[in-house]
Design a protein around this motif. Structure first.
Motif, short mmCIF file in Angstrom:
data_model
loop_
_atom_site.label_atom_id
_atom_site.label_comp_id
_atom_site.label_asym_id
_atom_site.label_seq_id
_atom_site.Cartn_x
_atom_site.Cartn_y
_atom_site.Cartn_z
N VAL A 254 19.71 47.83 9.59
CA VAL A 254 18.87 47.28 8.66
C VAL A 254 17.33 47.38 9.03
O VAL A 254 17.13 47.45 10.13
N LEU A 255 16.71 47.77 7.85
CA LEU A 255 15.28 48.25 8.05
C LEU A 255 14.74 47.16 8.86
O LEU A 255 14.59 46.22 8.67
N PRO A 256 14.11 47.56 10.13
CA PRO A 256 13.42 46.48 11.15
C PRO A 256 12.28 45.74 10.24
O PRO A 256 12.26 44.40 10.51
N ALA A 257 11.49 46.30 9.42
CA ALA A 257 10.57 45.40 8.82
C ALA A 257 11.39 44.43 7.86
O ALA A 257 10.47 43.50 7.66
N LEU A 258 12.46 44.50 7.38
CA LEU A 258 13.16 43.56 6.58
C LEU A 258 13.98 42.59 7.14
O LEU A 258 14.75 41.77 6.68
N VAL A 259 14.06 42.70 8.58
CA VAL A 259 14.93 42.03 9.46
C VAL A 259 14.64 40.23 9.06
O VAL A 259 15.34 39.33 8.94
N PRO A 260 13.27 40.10 9.06
CA PRO A 260 12.95 38.63 8.75
C PRO A 260 13.22 38.22 7.24
O PRO A 260 13.32 36.82 7.03
N ALA A 261 13.57 39.38 6.35
CA ALA A 261 14.36 38.83 5.06
C ALA A 261 15.63 38.55 5.12
O ALA A 261 16.20 38.02 4.07
N LYS A 262 16.51 38.83 6.30
CA LYS A 262 17.74 38.42 6.23
C LYS A 262 18.15 37.06 5.96
O LYS A 262 17.46 36.28 6.66
N SER A 263 19.05 36.71 5.14
CA SER A 263 19.36 35.20 4.95
C SER A 263 20.02 34.79 6.07
O SER A 263 20.92 35.42 6.64
N GLY A 264 19.98 33.37 6.40
CA GLY A 264 20.47 32.66 7.52
C GLY A 264 21.71 31.71 6.88
O GLY A 264 22.40 31.22 7.59
N THR A 265 21.98 32.08 5.63
CA THR A 265 23.09 31.44 5.03
C THR A 265 24.10 32.22 4.32
O THR A 265 23.93 32.40 3.32
N PRO A 266 24.92 33.06 5.00
CA PRO A 266 25.74 34.15 4.37
C PRO A 266 26.74 33.59 3.40
O PRO A 266 27.01 34.39 2.47
N ALA A 267 26.91 32.13 3.49
CA ALA A 267 28.14 31.79 2.66
C ALA A 267 27.40 31.70 1.08
O ALA A 267 28.52 31.70 -0.07
#
Length: 649
Positions: A254-267
């Motif tokens: 994943v693009l490092p600058a977008l890691v903060p945009a990854k969702s914490g609720t995969p479901a």
């Protein structure tokens, strides 16, 4: 339509007329004029499929409503049903993180137990086609391992900015004027140094300011927003429950600058379908509808944003393909709604009046200005690159999983997508264009029952892919825009016949092979390629035929030119036979009068005394009434048995 009798006509050419107009011979000769190419019967049609129409049921694309929780009852889920050949979700219900009360006899929806994380030991769906699934994830692994610095920046901007703002740069030379008129803003202008640890959200206004608050462009902004009605990807995400690629494989970077945009609720964060891709497709289609002079470029920009989702590591190719399909169907459904007819017309009129004023152009010069960029300032300036990228991004190199030769279906209402790009065609003709330019069948996800997945709007913007029956094209130059002049670049096949009517100009630039012949009844028909007019006869009964090919324009059959309002224009790029703009006729060239007009192109300018070979034919009979050569008033023609040469005085 211009009709001619099927039997040959006999014309006695006057000695005096031939001598005075063309310096011809001094003997009367009866001239046998061939009949026009044979009637090829009724034009082709593209019937509406029997499948439930997306355009009629788009309002069912909802979540949180038990009435629309299944494949059969939800239009947004159903249009992507081809994915069920690749993946069987844990439950075939719109239920990922979603509940709904029972209503109207439909059972209540209970939230799924799907975790959104493959391989974590909890229940999950089932991969039905391992080869396609693995290719899908491997594509992202390879893309994220090999992305360039420029691609990384673009992927970040396309993720964090409003999609309407992002895709508007597909307007090329019109981008600044578009954004100023729409009053578009964005707060995401670069990749901040701390973007790897801090999430930046766009505080701009995405598509701009609509309605009465924007008197000069509000209707245009409203059109872009309109195509998003009932267009959410959430029902599909929560039905198919297919994880994002980085959850399938830790090898996805994943693009490092977008890691903060990854969702914490995969479901509740499935990968299929890509919301960014769907929104980009919708916005690009709406902008292309409003400004069809940038039609292919806008469509290219929409798919480019989809690819950015893969390069970011956020989505897989199948996620992005499904976003394209749903976005396209949603845009068409909203544009095809009769209730929106006045809003569409207002948007197109407002877009042109405002952009013409902003760029200092006129109706006659606007299209050229819109295409005036270079690759240095418009990354969509190169047609061949756009075409190749569009095709690549349509299938992402997947191997077909079914027959590739199935006939194409055209969804109900899809013809609206060409309404402003091919305005001189009627709705039935635009449907046939979509049918004859469709992508091959057999690719994963793309074979939906209606045909949305196979639509190739880039190719459709270049006209028919094949002629069947009589194809009559009527263009009214007085209406301006594409009514006045258009250029088809497809390689047109088929057994049909082309009949050009009306005062406008149609230019043909493909390696064409249709066999039913061509009749020019009115207006201008221009050959921009060697095989522009296919493999049949060409019959000029009332218009101007222009040879503007890079080498000799080759007619595979006969050429016939009647007298009275007919012109053959040769745009010469050299003196020798076979040079640009000359005419080669395999069969008999029958000249029953009319005008021969010689122009010079590509910097070529012959000298007095030169002899130009302008026509070569299997047999040449008859003469022109008038011959004009730019820059020369004294021209002597020499009609041979197979050639026409001109000596410049």
């Amino acid at each position: 339509m211009h009709h001619l009798t099927a039997r040959p006509l006999i014309l006695a050419l006057s000695i005096a007329a031939a001598l005075s107009a063309c310096g011809g011979s001094s003997s009367d000769q009866p001239l046998v004029i061939p009949a026009a190419p044979a009637d090829q019967g009724a034009a082709d049609v593209a019937p509406v499929p029997s499948a439930t129409a997306f355009v009629d049921t788009i309002a069912t694309n909802q979540r949180g409503d038990a009435r629309y929780a299944t494949l059969a009852t939800n239009a947004g889920v159903r249009v992507l049903g081809g994915f069920l050949a690749i993946w069987k979700p844990l439950t075939e219900i719109v239920d990922a993180g979603q509940t709904a009360a029972a209503v109207d006899g439909f059972p209540a929806v209970v939230a799924s137990t799907w975790s959104g994380v493959p391989g974590d030991g909890t229940p999950d769906g089932t991969v039905l086609n391992a080869a396609v699934h693995q290719a899908n994830i491997d594509y992202v692994i390879n893309a994220t391992r090999n992305r360039t610095a420029a691609q990384a920046v673009q992927a970040y901007l396309d993720d964090r900015r409003g999609k309407g703002y992002s895709v508007s740069d597909g307007m090329g030379p019109l981008t600044a004027a578009w954004r100023a008129a729409a009053q578009q803003t964005t707060s995401i202008t670069e990749v901040a140094a701390d973007a790897t640890t801090k999430l930046y959200n766009d505080s701009g206004n995405n598509t701009g300011v609509g309605g009465a608050a924007n008197a000069s462009f509000g209707s245009v902004v409203d059109l872009v927003n309109l195509v998003g009605n009932n267009a959410s990807t959430e029902p599909a995400k929560r039905f198919y429950k297919y994880a994002r690629p980085y959850r399938w494989s830790s090898s996805v970077i994943v693009l490092p600058a977008l890691v903060p945009a990854k969702s914490g609720t995969p479901a509740t964060d499935g990968g299929f379908t890509s919301g960014h891709s769907a929104e980009a497709e919708r916005d690009a289609v709406a902008m292309a509808y409003a400004v069809p002079e940038r039609y292919q470029e806008m469509l290219s920009r929409g798919l480019e944003l989809g690819e950015s989702r893969i390069l970011a590591g956020m989505h897989s190719p199948l996620d992005v393909i499904s976003g394209r399909i749903l976005g396209l169907a949603s845009a068409a459904a909203n544009l095809a709604d009769p209730a929106n007819a006045a809003r569409k017309a207002a948007a197109v009129a407002q877009a042109h009046s405002t952009l013409l004023a902003a760029t200092g152009t006129t109706d006659a010069t606007f299209a050229a200005y819109a295409q005036s960029g270079t690759t240095a300032n418009d990354r969509f300036a190169d047609y061949a690159t756009n075409k190749a990228n569009f095709l690549r991004r349509s299938t992402y190199g997947f191997a077909p999983i079914a027959a590739t030769t199935a006939l194409a279906s055209v969804p109900k209402g899809a013809e609206v997508l060409l309404e402003t790009r091919l305005p001189y065609l009627d709705a039935a003709q635009r449907r046939v264009v979509l049918k004859t330019t469709a992508l091959a069948s057999g690719y994963p996800v793309m074979d939906d029952p209606e045909g949305w997945g196979r639509l190739n709007l880039f190719a459709a913007a270049d006209g028919y892919g094949a002629f069947s029956g009589n194809v009559a094209i009527t263009m009214d130059a007085a209406k301006g825009g594409f009514h006045a002049a258009d250029r088809w670049r497809n390689d047109i096949g088929g057994a049909g016949k082309l009949v050009k009517q009306g005062t406008g100009t149609l230019k043909l630039a493909g390696a064409n092979s249709w066999t039913g012949g061509t009749e020019l009844a009115a207006g201008t028909l221009q050959g921009d390629s060697v095989a522009a007019f296919g493999l049949g006869d060409v019959y000029n009964s009332g218009g101007t035929l222009v040879a503007n090919a890079p080498t000799a324009l080759r007619l595979a059959g006969k050429y016939t030119q009647l007298s009275g309002g007919t012109t053959l224009e040769l745009d010469l790029g050299g003196a020798a036979a076979g040079s640009a703009g000359t005419l080669t006729v395999a069969g008999t060239a029958t000249i029953a009068g009319g005008t021969l007009r010689i122009k010079f192109a590509n910097g070529y300018k012959p000298k007095a005394g030169e002899v130009l070979t302008v026509i070569m034919a299997g047999n040449l009979q008859g003469k022109f009434n008038t011959i004009t050569v730019d820059g020369y008033s004294n021209v002597t023609p020499n009609y041979g048995a197979t050639t026409l040469t001109l000596t410049l005085g």
